[in-house]
Design an enzyme around this catalytic site. Structure first.
Site, short mmCIF file in Angstrom:
data_model
loop_
_atom_site.label_atom_id
_atom_site.label_comp_id
_atom_site.label_asym_id
_atom_site.label_seq_id
_atom_site.Cartn_x
_atom_site.Cartn_y
_atom_site.Cartn_z
N GLU A 60 0.67 -1.08 -0.24
CA GLU A 60 0.20 -0.09 -0.24
C GLU A 60 0.80 1.17 -0.12
O GLU A 60 0.33 2.37 -0.76
CB GLU A 60 -0.94 0.05 1.36
CG GLU A 60 -2.71 -1.01 1.15
CD GLU A 60 -2.18 -2.74 0.91
OE1 GLU A 60 -0.53 -2.41 1.88
OE2 GLU A 60 -2.37 -3.23 0.62
N HIS A 129 -10.24 -5.32 9.06
CA HIS A 129 -11.43 -4.71 7.60
C HIS A 129 -12.28 -4.15 7.90
O HIS A 129 -13.49 -4.49 7.07
CB HIS A 129 -11.95 -6.51 6.77
CG HIS A 129 -10.08 -7.74 6.73
ND1 HIS A 129 -9.39 -7.86 7.37
CD2 HIS A 129 -9.17 -7.14 5.05
CE1 HIS A 129 -9.12 -8.69 6.25
NE2 HIS A 129 -8.87 -8.00 5.53
#
Lengths: 328, 321
Positions: A60, A129
């Site tokens: 990321e 998540h």
């Protein structure tokens, strides 16, 4: 007018921008051949090729860091973060680089880029998540933060974000991708304006992303129990936020409730309440109410998961109770 | 390298060192504040790399005054930035660590160790996408090679065959920590070997640096993918002005001072190019004048106005809300 799903509205916005400008590229994990984890970029790779739909490694920091370099190099990148929790690995790039290069260089660098940011409690995805980071993102000077609550805004605001020369974090809620709605393709939508979802006279309920739907689901019960009418506002732009629309509403109703999914401690709604307390204290007939997620990692078990965030039932119950104690 | 280039490199190195000593002096008087990272002892690398890499974009770190000047940014605009003045290259917003000028394809000026490497990789993607002649040079210290951003960047640049040159400036110390205490070897190029060809160069030899970078530039322009150069050098001063430097022995510093890159380039000018002492003296004098003018300019320049605080934050103003 066209009826489409939220993810289709996002797809259409990207598609139109890619068709219009060959410098628009999109990068992220599985955005190309796979079509995107939430199918937002479905079909685009066959139209625009792998050079413009760039499948990245799971890294990321580089997804956002590379996008910044692409923007410096003259492209208009759209970086997709698969889910908000993963973005924490990219926060150095978002905060130290994306948000600061223009200012630190006295405007010599511009970063026309978007970071797309799916977030929120979906269904039993557990603590790593399920989180929301609009409060952290909105605390960073130098970036615009949009939060799409419906397909119409998703389409217009994402297009505008791609066309803008400033960096934008574009927050999407994972449970909204299959939400259907009317998109007025020809409308002029100002992405910085809040939207009055429902007009009312007696209390202003401010929310954004999926919580707008939960508030709307709670409103009939609130109105039935209190006999009062609610005005519901979808903020849409979180930084800056549309104080003009809020002010007009609060001056009319005299009451403010903010509903947010993120953790209550340091949550985004605190900013709205603090602004109202500073700026509109004498327009308020009662202390504002904040309804937010609990200060706990999001648990896996469905019962516990729902206990950790606002739901329509809880929103209705809390507002009714607060109303009873505050002369509503 | 032709004679004109050799003289230009020598001149810029001399200017760079005088610039750094002037910056140090004006830090002592308080006219320059914040963190000031001096490049004294590393001039060969900073100057020759910039002069050689003339077809591309440069991303570098916070120890970048000399690189910025070698890239073509006026010494006046750099010194004024150190002084925090409106006439500085970043109008007083950046200071010593944040010098940027896209008109010279110079993108700073980044003070997050290794954090600029993904940006350089992204820019290399753009250059490849545009089928540009430009490649990208990413300059970083040995300390940056231990972080995740570095490894991600090697991996992506290699996987996508991007036109990027990784230039590692190995001066052996990450602030006060000697590299071999936190990495398994001195030569950081070993970390890049699985991904791309690597070269080693004496960072205190301006001619060697120039030739290596020229070769690397040609290599990445041909679309072969990335390349890694490790240049060994040494900073004479501390990490920044606030570093007492107690972690290095006076003997070690003395050894490196005997490898002075400026004296070495002076010898090259005389022996290889037949430049006379008088001509060298004239170059030194010209460099001193440029630095004196830069200091005077910085000193006399106005500060930014408080009313400009929010300028340059966004391109698009939002008028409502």
């Amino acid at each position: 007018m066209a009826e489409m799903l939220y993810r289709e509205a996002l797809n259409r916005a990207i598609d139109e921008c890619m068709a219009a400008d060959p410098n628009v590229v999109m990068l992220g994990e599985d955005v190309g051949l796979y079509g995107g984890s939430y199918r937002v970029s479905e079909g685009l790779v066959s139209k625009y090729g792998e050079k413009r739909l760039i499948d990245t490694p799971i890294a990321e920091l580089s997804i956002v860091g590379n996008a910044i370099g692409m923007a410096i190099g003259g492209l208009r990148p759209i970086a997709e973060i698969m889910t908000a929790n993963f973005s924490l690995l990219a926060f150095d790039q978002i905060i130290n680089h994306m948000a600061k290069y223009r200012y630190m260089s006295a405007g010599k660098l511009t970063l026309p880029m978007v970071v797309r940011f799916p977030q929120g409690v979906s269904k039993q995805l557990a603590a790593q998540h399920s989180e929301s980071y609009e409060q952290m993102l909105s605390a960073v000077p130098g970036i615009r933060v949009f939060a799409a609550g419906d397909p119409n805004y998703a389409y217009h605001a994402l297009k505008k974000a791609i066309l803008m020369d400033d960096p934008v974090v574009f927050i999407e809620h994972e449970l909204l991708y299959n939400k259907k709605g009317e998109v007025d393709l020809d409308a002029e939508v100002d992405p910085f304006k809040a939207r009055i979802v429902k007009e009312g006279e007696d209390l202003t309920i401010v929310s954004y992303l999926k919580m707008v739907d939960d508030v709307m689901a709670a409103v009939p019960e609130i109105e039935k129990q209190t006999g009062k009418s609610c005005e519901v506002i979808d903020l849409q732009s979180l930084n800056p936020f549309d104080t003009g629309t809020l002010k007009a509403s609060i001056e009319k109703t005299g009451r403010l409730v903010v509903v947010e999914e993120d953790h209550k401690m340091g949550g985004y709604g605190a900013q709205v309440v603090s602004w109202a307390a500073e700026s509109l204290f004498y327009a308020l007939d009662a202390a504002p109410l904040r309804i937010a997620g609990e200060n706990v990692p999001i648990p896996y078990n469905r019962k516990l998961e729902l206990a950790s965030i606002p739901t329509p039932d809880k929103i209705a119950a809390k507002i009714i109770e607060w109303g009873a104690n505050n002369g509503l | 390298m032709d004679k004109l280039t050799a003289e230009e490199i020598y001149y810029t190195m001399a200017l760079g060192r005088k610039f750094e000593y002037a910056a140090k002096e004006h830090y002592m008087t308080g006219e320059i504040s914040g963190f000031l990272h001096l490049d004294i002892g590393q001039e060969a690398l900073s100057v020759a790399a910039m002069k050689a890499f003339d077809h591309g974009d440069v991303f570098t770190t916070y120890r970048e005054h000399i690189m910025a000047i070698a890239r073509g940014i006026e010494p006046k605009a750099v010194m004024a930035e150190l002084f925090g003045k409106k006439t500085g290259v970043s109008e007083g917003r950046g200071g010593s660590m944040h010098l940027f000028d896209p008109s010279h394809f110079f993108y700073g000026g980044d003070a997050i160790v290794g954090g600029h490497l993904p940006n350089a990789v992204g820019c290399a993607y753009a250059r490849k996408f545009q089928e540009s002649e430009h490649g990208v040079m990413a300059v970083f210290g040995d300390g940056a090679t231990n972080g995740g951003a570095f490894f991600e960047s090697l991996n992506i640049a290699s996987a996508w065959k991007l036109p990027i040159l990784f230039l590692c400036e190995n001066n052996r110390y990450a602030i006060g920590t000697e590299i071999t205490r936190v990495a398994p070897f001195l030569e950081q190029a070993k970390k890049a070997e699985p991904y791309m060809p690597t070269m080693e160069v004496d960072g205190n030899d301006a001619v060697a640096v120039y030739e290596a970078i020229k070769e690397a530039q040609a290599y990445i322009q041909k679309g072969h993918g990335p390349l890694f150069i490790e240049a060994f050098t040494y900073r004479w001063e501390g990490h920044s002005m606030s570093d007492p430097g107690s972690y290095r022995s006076p003997e070690e510093i003395e050894i490196w001072k005997r490898r002075d890159p400026i004296e070495r380039m002076k010898t090259v000018l005389k022996e290889r190019y037949g430049v006379s002492d008088a001509q060298i003296e004239a170059l030194d004098q010209k460099a001193q004048t440029a630095v004196d003018e830069a200091v005077a300019f910085a000193s006399e320049s106005p500060e930014p106005e408080v009313s400009e605080l929010f300028e340059h934050l966004f391109v698009e103003e939002v008028t409502h809300g």
